[in-house]
Structures are given as structure tokens and as C-alpha cells.
Design a protein around this motif. Sequence first.
Motif, short mmCIF file in Angstrom:
data_model
loop_
_atom_site.label_atom_id
_atom_site.label_comp_id
_atom_site.label_asym_id
_atom_site.label_seq_id
_atom_site.Cartn_x
_atom_site.Cartn_y
_atom_site.Cartn_z
N TRP A 157 -6.08 1.27 -1.66
CA TRP A 157 -5.31 0.05 -1.96
C TRP A 157 -5.86 -1.08 -1.11
O TRP A 157 -6.03 -0.92 0.11
N PRO A 158 -6.14 -2.22 -1.75
CA PRO A 158 -6.01 -2.48 -3.20
C PRO A 158 -7.11 -1.76 -3.98
O PRO A 158 -8.16 -1.45 -3.45
N ALA B 113 0.83 -1.21 0.00
CA ALA B 113 0.00 0.00 0.00
C ALA B 113 0.86 1.26 0.00
O ALA B 113 0.56 2.24 -0.69
#
Length: 499
Positions: A482-483, A405
Motif C-alpha cells: 500500500w499504496p 494502509a
Amino acid sequence: MDNNSFSYRCWLVLIVTLGSLIYLIRLSGPSDLESYAQFMNVGYVLDLMKQGHWIVQHDLEGTIMSKPPLHTWLMAPFTWLFGLNRPALTLPSFLSVVALGLLVFDIGRRRFGELAGGLAALAIVLAPIMAKQITLVRTDPAFTLAVTLAALAAFSAWEGGKEGGKSWLLFWIMAAISTLIKGPLGIVLASGGLLVHFWEKRSTPQQPQFGKAHLPGIALFLALTLGWFFAAWISAGQALIDKMFYSEMYYHAVVEHQGGWRATDLLKPSFFLLLRFLPFSLAFVFALWRVCRKPADDPGERRFERFLTCWLLVGLLIFSLVKHQRADHLLPLWPACALLAGREMARFAERIGKTRFAGMSVVIGIVLIGSTYAAVNANEAKSTTTDNNSAYARELKLATNAKLAADAFLASGLDAKHLYHIDTPMTLQLYLGTYNPFITRERLEEIIVTSSAPVDFALGKTSIEDFGILDRHPDTKRVFRWPSDESEPPVMQVFRAGR
């Protein structure tokens, strides 16, 4: 003994090689920085490196440190040289374990012979618990090294009698270092072996006497420890006293015991010592029996084996009486155990033949290193599995995702320095290279209301809907996730609120 002999150099290379191999195997696996409370030390080093707070540090939750800062100071040069990453943070632990192995080898060969010293060092670097400790961002390996140096200096000073002044000075210096790593427990553990004085007094009236050259060492000990403490007290005030003396020392010494002891609590450290240091702990148990029933004939060897026994038993008693018990706490006792175990294994080698024993040792070494490699591979699988319910597996996955991330966020071009964090992963900021302590929802609301510029804030597992912030600030927009796949649970989400 010849320090230039071929066998001596071979032992040195073997100890360093095995320690390095285990370190590299562990480092090749997934990060465990979200486990074993390592994230607190990560926060401390971020506070030091990013805010310049050398005397007193806080973690990412804004909580003041619970232990003195020497371990954080040890990490600082490596992070300065190699950056804020896991290898840099783990180097103090790696170097401490290898140095401990070399120290035990040198002391063991002088007292019990080269083979005994070498095997004792292998018991240090190959013990299963060391495969965990060698890459942990925790104080235990450095603390163990300092306690061991202090304990051996104390024995040398006592054995030297009136000539032990320099050794007493070294003892007090190392006692100060251990205190600045983990607190005053270090000086208790390091001096426990000196009870050998009373044991030896019964059988050897002409035993060494304690020297009196303590004043310079005590003065230096007080200058180092109290010097830091007063500087920290001036910097942090009552919060430091409350944390270190009430939340840590008083709580563990008094409050935890209000429920009384159970037999299992008293015996748990002994079981830890036996199980977590296999197979070397088996040799140590037999060695302990021999010390009590068949002590060595040589006075010097007998003094040293009894010193090691007192060092162990005093420490084991302390850890058996406290309620906060972990196998890691026993690390400062293991050098004494390893030295006794090394001598016992050397005797066994003499009985069955060194060639046969060497073959057995290679097999055991391969098994121990192989088990470390297998554990790392198992952890790798846990860090990528989505349906694993164990807390450790979730922590491994979170640590891996935090790194991914952070990389994605930095690649997005967004500014990490002015990002407010609510409940993001603890290690996320290590990879972002920032120190922005977590804030509460109420504090975020105040910032948004009073700020004249847009405010970027990051969430972890908490949903933006749970905040209710969209109702009060409908112009809030998500600028990063993120994701990116919405079907997967978020690890990091960044929202922008404000005018």
C-alpha cells in the motif's frame, strides 16, 4: 454562593461546551499520532490491551516505559469500551482539560467572585496551547489536573491549620496520583505554593500554621507509589531502574547540564508562558505585578493570591533551570496563572462595563476558536500534500497513510497477528489491533531460517533490496503493498519468505 443560580449553570454549560467544541474541531482534523512522541503511549496501551501487561509496559520498539503507568491505565477503559482508535486514546486528555476548567471556575468564584472564576476557566479551555493538548495522547493534561488538585488541597490544609487533616490526606492522595502519572516532579510542583507561609509570616504574624496530621497521607502515598514500584521492579528488574532513574531523572538533572547554561535557556520558559498562552497571559502579567505592588486588603484573598504566585514562581524556576524545555511542561503552572488572570479580567470588566467586555470576549473567543479551526484545515492540507518538506507535515501524512494502509491490509484477508514488523509506521499496529514489537534484520533472518512455515514480514520505507534477503531466500514474494500504485512510495509492504 448559590450553586443553583442561573448564571452558575450557564458558566458550567459554557465551559463544557467550549471544551467539547475545541475537542471536536481538533478531532475532525488529520491524526497527529506520529508526532509529539505520542507513538510511545500508543505502544504502551497496545502492550497493556493485547499482552495484559498492567504493571510494566513497553513501546513498539521494545523499550521499557520511562514514566509510571497511570496514564496508560486511564486509557485502557476507553479503548476497551470504544476500541483502539484515536478518539478513545484522547478521551483522558479531553476530560482532564474540561475537568480542569470546571475546577478552576469553582475555586475562582469562591475566592475571587463568579465572574473572575468564569473568566479563569475560559483562560483554561481557550488558551491556544490547550487546543493542542486536548487531543494529545500524552500525560500532560492528566498530570496538570492531578497537580492542581494537590496544590489546592495543600493550600486548604495550610489555611485550615489544625483542622486541615482531611485536606492533607487529599493532598497526599493527589500527590501519589501525579507521581504515578509522570513521576515525583508532581509533588514538588504541588507543594511549591506553600512557600507562601514565609511570605505571609512577614505581614501577618497570626497566619495559619501547618497542621501535623500528615502520617496517614504519607503512609498512603508511600503505599501507592512504592507498591507499584516494587511490583514493577520484580516484573522488569534492572531495566526499570536504568530507564527511570538513569536515562530519565539522572540524565535530565545532571548530564544535560554538563554544557552549562545560557541566558536564553533560563528565559525560555518565561517566553513560553507569555507567548503560548496569549491573550490571557497579558492579564496574568499585570496581575502578577499587582500582587507584588498592591496586594489585596482581605487577608484570605491576599493569602490565596500569594499562594498562586509562589506556585507559579517555584515551578517557573524549576523549568528554567532544567535543559529539557518545552512549552507543554508549563501546563501545571497555568491554573495558577489563569486564576490570577481571571480576577484581573473581572476587574477590567467592572471598569469598562460588563456589556462592552462581553462583546470583546465574544470576539476574542471567536478568534481563538477560528484559529484552531484554521490550523486544523491547514493540517488537513499538509497531510495530503506530497511536496511539503516540514517534519510535522510528513508526520501528519504518515499517520493518515498508516490508517489507510491498515484498512487495506485488513480487507485483504491476510493475518496481522503473526506479522513481523521491521520499520512500519509507529501507529500502523493501532489500526491493525496488534502488538508485535519491531525486530531487527538479524532477528528476521533467524526466524526465517528456523521456521517450518512461511514467514510474513512488513516493511515501511525500507526497500526489500536493501535487506539483501532476496539473495539468501529467492523464494520470497511480496503479498501486499500500500499504496498499490507502484509510482508512489510505499507505506507498507508485506513479504512472505520461507519454505
